[in-house]
Scaffold this motif. Structure first.
Motif, short mmCIF file in Angstrom:
data_model
loop_
_atom_site.label_atom_id
_atom_site.label_comp_id
_atom_site.label_asym_id
_atom_site.label_seq_id
_atom_site.Cartn_x
_atom_site.Cartn_y
_atom_site.Cartn_z
N LYS A 41 0.85 -1.20 0.00
CA LYS A 41 0.00 0.00 0.00
C LYS A 41 0.89 1.26 0.00
O LYS A 41 0.70 2.17 0.81
N THR A 42 1.82 1.31 -0.92
CA THR A 42 2.82 2.38 -0.94
C THR A 42 2.20 3.77 -1.03
O THR A 42 2.61 4.70 -0.34
N ASN A 43 1.21 3.91 -1.89
CA ASN A 43 0.66 5.23 -2.17
C ASN A 43 -0.57 5.58 -1.33
O ASN A 43 -1.17 6.64 -1.53
N ASP A 44 -0.96 4.71 -0.41
CA ASP A 44 -2.16 4.95 0.38
C ASP A 44 -1.83 5.80 1.61
O ASP A 44 -0.67 5.84 2.07
N ASP A 45 -2.85 6.47 2.16
CA ASP A 45 -2.62 7.24 3.38
C ASP A 45 -2.58 6.31 4.59
O ASP A 45 -2.84 5.11 4.49
N GLY A 46 -2.26 6.89 5.75
CA GLY A 46 -2.10 6.09 6.96
C GLY A 46 -3.34 5.33 7.35
O GLY A 46 -3.28 4.17 7.76
N GLU A 47 -4.52 5.96 7.21
CA GLU A 47 -5.76 5.32 7.61
C GLU A 47 -6.05 4.09 6.74
O GLU A 47 -6.50 3.06 7.24
N SER A 48 -5.77 4.19 5.45
CA SER A 48 -5.99 3.05 4.55
C SER A 48 -5.05 1.91 4.90
O SER A 48 -5.43 0.73 4.85
N LYS A 49 -3.82 2.25 5.25
CA LYS A 49 -2.85 1.21 5.62
C LYS A 49 -3.30 0.50 6.90
O LYS A 49 -3.17 -0.73 7.02
N ILE A 50 -3.80 1.28 7.85
CA ILE A 50 -4.28 0.69 9.10
C ILE A 50 -5.45 -0.25 8.83
O ILE A 50 -5.52 -1.36 9.36
N SER A 51 -6.38 0.19 8.00
CA SER A 51 -7.55 -0.64 7.66
C SER A 51 -7.12 -1.92 6.96
O SER A 51 -7.67 -3.00 7.21
N TYR A 52 -6.13 -1.81 6.08
CA TYR A 52 -5.63 -2.98 5.35
C TYR A 52 -4.98 -3.97 6.32
O TYR A 52 -5.23 -5.18 6.26
N ALA A 53 -4.16 -3.48 7.24
CA ALA A 53 -3.52 -4.35 8.22
C ALA A 53 -4.56 -5.03 9.10
O ALA A 53 -4.46 -6.23 9.40
N PHE A 54 -5.57 -4.27 9.51
CA PHE A 54 -6.64 -4.82 10.34
C PHE A 54 -7.37 -5.93 9.59
O PHE A 54 -7.67 -6.99 10.16
N GLN A 55 -7.65 -5.69 8.31
CA GLN A 55 -8.37 -6.69 7.51
C GLN A 55 -7.53 -7.96 7.33
O GLN A 55 -8.04 -9.08 7.38
N LEU A 56 -6.21 -7.80 7.14
CA LEU A 56 -5.34 -8.97 7.02
C LEU A 56 -5.39 -9.83 8.28
O LEU A 56 -5.39 -11.05 8.21
N CYS A 57 -5.44 -9.17 9.43
CA CYS A 57 -5.38 -9.88 10.70
C CYS A 57 -6.71 -10.49 11.12
O CYS A 57 -6.73 -11.52 11.81
N THR A 58 -7.81 -9.86 10.76
CA THR A 58 -9.11 -10.29 11.29
C THR A 58 -10.10 -10.75 10.22
O THR A 58 -11.18 -11.24 10.56
N SER A 59 -9.76 -10.57 8.94
CA SER A 59 -10.65 -10.93 7.83
C SER A 59 -11.94 -10.12 7.81
O SER A 59 -12.97 -10.58 7.34
N ARG A 60 -11.89 -8.92 8.37
CA ARG A 60 -13.03 -8.01 8.29
C ARG A 60 -12.52 -6.58 8.37
O ARG A 60 -11.39 -6.33 8.79
N ALA A 61 -13.37 -5.66 7.96
CA ALA A 61 -13.01 -4.25 8.04
C ALA A 61 -13.19 -3.75 9.47
O ALA A 61 -14.06 -4.25 10.20
N PRO A 62 -12.38 -2.79 9.90
CA PRO A 62 -12.55 -2.26 11.26
C PRO A 62 -13.81 -1.41 11.37
O PRO A 62 -14.23 -0.78 10.40
N THR A 63 -14.40 -1.40 12.55
CA THR A 63 -15.53 -0.49 12.80
C THR A 63 -14.99 0.93 12.94
O THR A 63 -13.77 1.14 13.05
N LYS A 64 -15.89 1.88 12.98
CA LYS A 64 -15.48 3.28 13.12
C LYS A 64 -14.70 3.47 14.42
O LYS A 64 -13.65 4.15 14.44
N GLU A 65 -15.17 2.88 15.52
CA GLU A 65 -14.50 3.01 16.82
C GLU A 65 -13.11 2.38 16.78
O GLU A 65 -12.14 2.94 17.30
N GLU A 66 -13.00 1.21 16.17
CA GLU A 66 -11.70 0.53 16.08
C GLU A 66 -10.72 1.34 15.23
O GLU A 66 -9.54 1.45 15.56
#
Length: 209
Positions: free
Chosen positions: A175-200
């Motif tokens: 995710k070279t060109n993505d912003d920090g929030e997108s990278k965080i969401s991608y990492a979360f999805q890799l680990c949990t197989s779902r997208a993070p909630t707004k609170e997470e």
């Protein structure tokens, strides 16, 4: 009904298992909606599936797989991945070939937990801390405890530290060109197989910042 059915089908175990596995109750998800939770808060009617932690071997293997470090080679000799020093010596006989722990290196460190050599008198802590069996007797159901040792293992065990670093490198590379929030969401999805909630997502953003 199950007992009668089992008897009348000539004790067909395979058929019994299939009947159990195909039921709606067995196939329930742990996710639920407020209405069903209000009707069955204690899940006595099996309105939802149970939530439970992965077994010890699955936790390690999943972490390695997500980070990209997992060595999926099949078969071969058992391996000696990371474990604390001087763990075998106090319980080893002087003439034993397992008196001293000799750690493997390279890809062998990241083989599936199935291939970890297990000394019954000094099992690997990453298995013991997550209720892995000692293999001295048959285990029908594993206990599932929740202790501080588990958090300390995930924070400090070298394999988890290396996997964390490898996961970060994977996210930054893919995710070279993505912003920090997108990278965080991608990492979360890799680990949990779902997208993070707004609170997470907000919590992880604060941690990242």
């Amino acid at each position: 009904w199950l007992a009668t059915e089992f008897r009348e089908t000539n004790w067909d175990v395979k058929r019994l298992f299939k009947a159990l596995l195909m039921t709606a109750a067995f196939r329930q998800e742990s996710a639920t909606d407020p209405a069903s939770r209000a009707k069955d808060p204690e899940n006595r009617w099996l309105a939802r599936g149970p939530r439970f932690r992965l077994d010890a071997e699955q936790i390690r293997d999943n972490v390695l797989a997500v980070s990209g470090l997992l060595n999926s080679e099949r078969g071969g000799r058992g391996v000696n991945p990371y474990q604390p020093p001087n763990l075998w010596e106090p319980v080893g006989y002087a003439d034993s070939n397992t008196r001293y722990f000799i750690q493997d290196h390279g890809d062998k460190l990241y083989r599936r937990s199935l291939y970890t050599f297990l000394k019954r008198t000094a099992p690997p802590p990453y298995l013991t801390n997550f209720d892995g069996t000692n293999r001295e007797q048959v285990c029908v159901v594993r206990e599932r405890t929740n202790t501080p040792l588990q958090a300390l293992t995930l924070l400090n065990d070298p394999v988890y530290v290396e996997a964390s670093r490898a996961l970060a490198r994977r996210v930054l590379t893919e995710k070279t060109n993505d912003d920090g929030e997108s990278k965080i969401s991608y990492a979360f999805q890799l680990c949990t197989s779902r997208a993070p909630t707004k609170e997470e997502r907000e919590m992880l953003n604060r941690l990242f910042d």
